[in-house]
Each structure stands twice: as C-alpha cells, then as structure tokens.
Design a protein around this motif. Structure first.
Motif, PDB file in Angstrom:
ATOM      1  N   ALA A  87       0.831  -1.200   0.000  1.00 34.34           N
ATOM      2  CA  ALA A  87       0.000   0.000   0.000  1.00 34.34           C
ATOM      3  C   ALA A  87       0.868   1.254   0.000  1.00 34.34           C
ATOM      4  CB  ALA A  87      -0.933  -0.001   1.215  1.00 34.34           C
ATOM      5  N   ARG A  88       1.930   1.247   0.804  1.00 36.36           N
ATOM      6  CA  ARG A  88       2.850   2.388   0.824  1.00 36.36           C
ATOM      7  C   ARG A  88       3.470   2.602  -0.557  1.00 36.36           C
ATOM      8  NH1 ARG A  88       5.442   0.022   5.597  1.00 36.36           N
ATOM      9  NH2 ARG A  88       4.515   0.878   7.495  1.00 36.36           N
ATOM     10  N   THR A  89       3.885   1.508  -1.181  1.00 33.92           N
ATOM     11  CA  THR A  89       4.513   1.596  -2.499  1.00 33.92           C
ATOM     12  C   THR A  89       3.552   2.158  -3.529  1.00 33.92           C
ATOM     13  OG1 THR A  89       5.910  -0.321  -1.966  1.00 33.92           O
ATOM     14  CG2 THR A  89       5.684   0.262  -4.291  1.00 33.92           C
ATOM     15  N   LEU A  90       2.326   1.653  -3.526  1.00 36.63           N
ATOM     16  CA  LEU A  90       1.330   2.101  -4.490  1.00 36.63           C
ATOM     17  C   LEU A  90       0.976   3.575  -4.278  1.00 36.63           C
ATOM     18  CD1 LEU A  90      -0.627   1.543  -6.783  1.00 36.63           C
ATOM     19  CD2 LEU A  90      -2.259   0.654  -5.093  1.00 36.63           C
ATOM     20  N   LEU A  91       0.836   3.980  -3.026  1.00 34.32           N
ATOM     21  CA  LEU A  91       0.509   5.373  -2.729  1.00 34.32           C
ATOM     22  C   LEU A  91       1.625   6.302  -3.195  1.00 34.32           C
ATOM     23  CD1 LEU A  91      -1.377   7.429  -1.447  1.00 34.32           C
ATOM     24  CD2 LEU A  91      -0.311   6.941   0.764  1.00 34.32           C
ATOM     25  N   ALA A  92       2.873   5.907  -2.936  1.00 34.40           N
ATOM     26  CA  ALA A  92       4.009   6.727  -3.378  1.00 34.40           C
ATOM     27  C   ALA A  92       4.068   6.807  -4.902  1.00 34.40           C
ATOM     28  CB  ALA A  92       5.316   6.146  -2.822  1.00 34.40           C
ATOM     29  N   LEU A  93       3.771   5.702  -5.569  1.00 34.60           N
ATOM     30  CA  LEU A  93       3.772   5.691  -7.031  1.00 34.60           C
ATOM     31  C   LEU A  93       2.685   6.613  -7.577  1.00 34.60           C
ATOM     32  CD1 LEU A  93       4.678   4.561  -9.782  1.00 34.60           C
ATOM     33  CD2 LEU A  93       3.049   2.677  -9.430  1.00 34.60           C
ATOM     34  N   ALA A  94       1.472   6.469  -7.057  1.00 36.90           N
ATOM     35  CA  ALA A  94       0.352   7.288  -7.533  1.00 36.90           C
ATOM     36  C   ALA A  94       0.631   8.769  -7.304  1.00 36.90           C
ATOM     37  CB  ALA A  94      -0.934   6.869  -6.834  1.00 36.90           C
ATOM     38  N   ASP A  95       1.178   9.085  -6.150  1.00 42.06           N
ATOM     39  CA  ASP A  95       1.477  10.479  -5.821  1.00 42.06           C
ATOM     40  C   ASP A  95       2.577  11.024  -6.727  1.00 42.06           C
ATOM     41  OD1 ASP A  95       0.458  12.417  -3.977  1.00 42.06           O
ATOM     42  OD2 ASP A  95       2.392  12.440  -2.978  1.00 42.06           O
ATOM     43  N   GLY A  96       3.587  10.210  -6.988  1.00 37.13           N
ATOM     44  CA  GLY A  96       4.673  10.651  -7.863  1.00 37.13           C
ATOM     45  C   GLY A  96       4.219  10.856  -9.295  1.00 37.13           C
ATOM     46  N   LEU A  97       3.313  10.023  -9.765  1.00 42.72           N
ATOM     47  CA  LEU A  97       2.814  10.163 -11.132  1.00 42.72           C
ATOM     48  C   LEU A  97       2.081  11.492 -11.324  1.00 42.72           C
ATOM     49  CD1 LEU A  97       1.538   6.539 -11.853  1.00 42.72           C
ATOM     50  CD2 LEU A  97       3.544   7.667 -12.838  1.00 42.72           C
TER      51      LEU A  97
END
Length: 216
Positions: A160-170
C-alpha cells in the motif's frame, strides 16, 4: 432579527477561494485580502472564520483532501460487485489526479505539498490524509490477496505504501509534462498487474529436510 450566518458553508467558500488562488499563483500568492475578494466576502468575515492565515491554509488542505477521498470512496461504492483488485485500481487512478478534469486540483495539491516541507501544520495534515489513503489501499490489497492466496499473503501495508508513493509521484510527472496522462496510466496499471501476478503465484514447494543421520 439578525441574519443567520452559515459558518460551515462560508468556510468552504473561503477554502475554494484559497484553492483557486493557489492554482493561479501558488500558495505564496495567497493573501487574506485576495481570498476575501475571490470569495466575495469581507476581510472581517475571513478573519471571523479563521484566526490566522495558517489556520485557513490547513482548512483548505483538509477540504481538498476530503474532496479527493470522497471521490475515491464514491468509486468504491459505485459498483459493489467489483473485485477488491478492480476497486484498488479505481482508487489509485482517482487519487493520482491524472485526468484533465483534475489538473487544477493536482496543481493545488502539489502547491500544498511543497509548502508542507517548511510548514509543520500543513505537514501534519498531509500525513493524516496519506494515512487514510494508505489504510484504504491496505484493506483492498489484503482482501484481494486473501482471495488469491490466503496461505501466502503479500505484505499489504508495504504494498500500500509503495502504491501510494507511485500514484502520488505520477501526479507530479504528468503535471510537469514528463509523462503523458496515458503513459502514467500505463505505469500504474503495469504495477498493479505485477502486484496481482505476485499475489497469484503459487508458493514454492518446501524443500526436503536435510538428513541428520550419523555417518556409518
């Protein structure tokens, strides 16, 4: 009889004005006077709603965070029959603010993120928003992964942390033009596909235990 004032409604109108100005000028260009003019209220009305500029900015950040979270929740309940994996994809797409209709919201969000780096009150508000989103992702990943391989679960919180960071970075990569919205969607979908592939992969067979017989 004095007219009743809808303070909650006025605070929302002021928050909208803050977001409008932040989109046009960044947070550095947000002044109480300009907010009052944009919201079409008096300076006194703004000061009665918020004691300080920081308090006003924190409320505006909470307001935009709630708006994004509400949209995400609406996507999750719109189709209750959807799988947890599909729901997670919808939620991640929603908070990444990749569509043209959410471009202004993305600019405002990143303006607050930049200011939060030097403002503790904004940083605390952002952390609370991210915690809510991470918890929602963790729940969906746990549910989807449990249906796929309950005996060999993923680390749902880490994913979940990884996905949230990815979505935010995109969000940032699309906003500055490094990625097109479609390219960002492709990155997001590829990550989700990889996540479910790992989830569905059967566990490796347990190796035979080594012999402990004494040599003859």
């Amino acid at each position: 009889m004095p007219r009743q004032v809808d303070h909650a409604g006025r605070r929302r109108i002021i928050a909208e004005a803050v977001c409008h100005l932040a989109d046009a000028r960044g947070l550095e260009g947000v002044t109480l006077r300009d907010v009052a003019a944009s919201a079409q209220v008096s300076m006194g009305a703004v000061q009665r709603c918020f004691r300080t500029k920081e308090e006003m900015l924190v409320f505006a950040l909470e307001y935009i965070g709630e708006r994004i979270s509400d949209r995400m929740r609406a996507r999750l309940v719109k189709s209750p029959a959807q799988s947890a994996g599909t729901a997670l994809g919808h939620a991640a797409t929603e908070i990444s603010l990749l569509s043209e209709e959410h471009r202004a919201e993305a600019r405002v969000w990143l303006a607050f993120v930049a200011q939060a780096a030097v403002n503790k009150a904004l940083a605390e508000t952002l952390k609370a928003n991210y915690t809510v989103l991470q918890d929602a992702f963790t729940r969906l990943i746990s549910e989807a992964d449990g249906n796929a391989h309950p005996a060999l679960p993923l680390d749902a919180q880490h994913e979940a942390r990884t996905l949230l960071a990815l979505a935010d970075g995109l969000t940032a990569h699309v906003l500055i033009g490094h990625l097109t919205p479609q390219a960002a969607q492709d990155v997001l979908h590829a990550h989700l596909s990889s996540l479910w592939e790992r989830s569905a992969r059967p566990p490796h067979p347990t190796s035979a235990a080594p012999s402990h017989r004494s040599p003859v």
